[in-house]
Design a protein around this motif. Sequence first.
Motif: not given
Length: 549
Positions: A56-66
Amino acid sequence: MKKKTWLGLIFLAIFSLIVSGCNFSSSTEEKDDKKEDEKEADGKVAQVLNLSATADIPTLDSTKAHDAIAFDVLNNVNEGLYRQDQSNQSVPALAEKHEKSEDGIVHTFTIRDAKWSNGEPVTAADFEYAWKRVMKEAGAYNYMLVTAGIKNSEAIMNEEMDAAELGIKATGEKTLEVTLESANPLFETLLAFPTFLPQNQKFVEELGDQYALEADNILANGPFKLDNWSQEQSWKLVKNEDYWDAGTVKIEEVNVFVVKDPSAGANLYETEKIDRVKLTSALIDQYVEDKNFKVEKDSGIVFLRFNHNHPVLKNSEIRRAIGMAVDRQGLTDVILKDGSSPIYGVVGEGFYFSPENKDYRELNGDFNKGTPEEAKAIWEKALAEVGQTELTVSLNIADSDEMKKVAEYLQAQLEDNLPGFKLDIKAVPFAQRLEIEKAVDYELSLSTWGPDYSDPMTYLDMWVKGSSSNRMDYSNPKLDALVHDARGETDLSKRYEMLLGIEKVLLEEDAAVAPLYQRGSAILVRDKIKDLAKHPTGAEFTYKWAHIE
């Protein structure tokens, strides 16, 4: 479609029940209905792309996505100043105009007219807010702003300055000014990376810690919008009609299903629920004759790290012999069978070219390539020099199927070809393998590296003294100096010579690591899919130019 065994039929029946919650079905009637649904009322082919993801997608916050999965979604629902094109080149996107000062330090961007999916305009302030937030939040990829050379980014990362002092400011609604520490030939290349995406400050701050965790909690300004996100099951993208270049986008809908089991993915492909699937080595023999079977070269590499503090492994000739003793062709052709290929350098083949359009790998050639007999001779001489007659070391690996197979192959090769050598395998979860490496608490470690951006430097500057990616206490002042000089060299031909020289120091002089293979992907993909851009770095796919034929 291949003829199934009774066991396969039983598994498929069971699997259809398991995934029914995702609206999958293997019934003949629904399969026939699906074929009819693929054609619209006017007879045109439905522009729908069905894919799978392993998590799954962990997060879609581009400042935190890795992670690659988040990067794929962000790359398709958002857009920054630049994006990767179909040839993997970084090209202007929301940057309608890009001007540079004479010394290459100050970059001024004019932002084209574009909208967020809530109707608000995309502004220069959205970029200033997002980039400063990357530094403030100490996101996983904040070092990319350092690599880009943005003024004060390194001091901010080292907590010597505040994020507000980052060298970026909106000087008008559509005008963005970015100041670098010095001219940087990598700057435009890096701008296509998802960490450099903009964010709408009001929207982000209103949602707080819930931002980017649901489909409704993220704004789009790119080719697609996130229409639905069912946690741990699937997500759906739809064409963004308000995208500034919407006329280029032909795909109307992209469905991505979370499928963690490789066999389940293959069955979903066979029942026409997904259009593309990656195969593990265990499945390759079953599908190698399929007309839709393909192998693709990837940019990631697998290699051996050595603990340079070890009393024997600190000897460069010992390291050279170990690397030379491994038959890489047998490893890739017999054990992996997935399109992986032998490699004798740390920079991958087929993706990185000089200003004269020569492949980096072709220009630098192979390092430490030889026969088992040559490896044995180097080994015995070096072992005598360090006062040893035998050597037992352990190999730190992640406990995946691929790494276990590779480790067992290495064990057999090294123990057969190097007299007195014994290898013990220590398999641990992937995250633990990384922690062991970071602590340099190992003897040998089987490592992987995937490039962050489209330039050889992403494979080379990790070996400078003190780098967080070094993880083996290797150090050579000559290499450090070359990396430093290459970072600031604006003559691209001279810079490329420096990049070639860095690898020569690492491998020709020091045999600091032992490259093993460049990864490949064995896939099944329907030939109706056209112009799906697959990238070697950053986000894996761009759907913008794809269409169904």
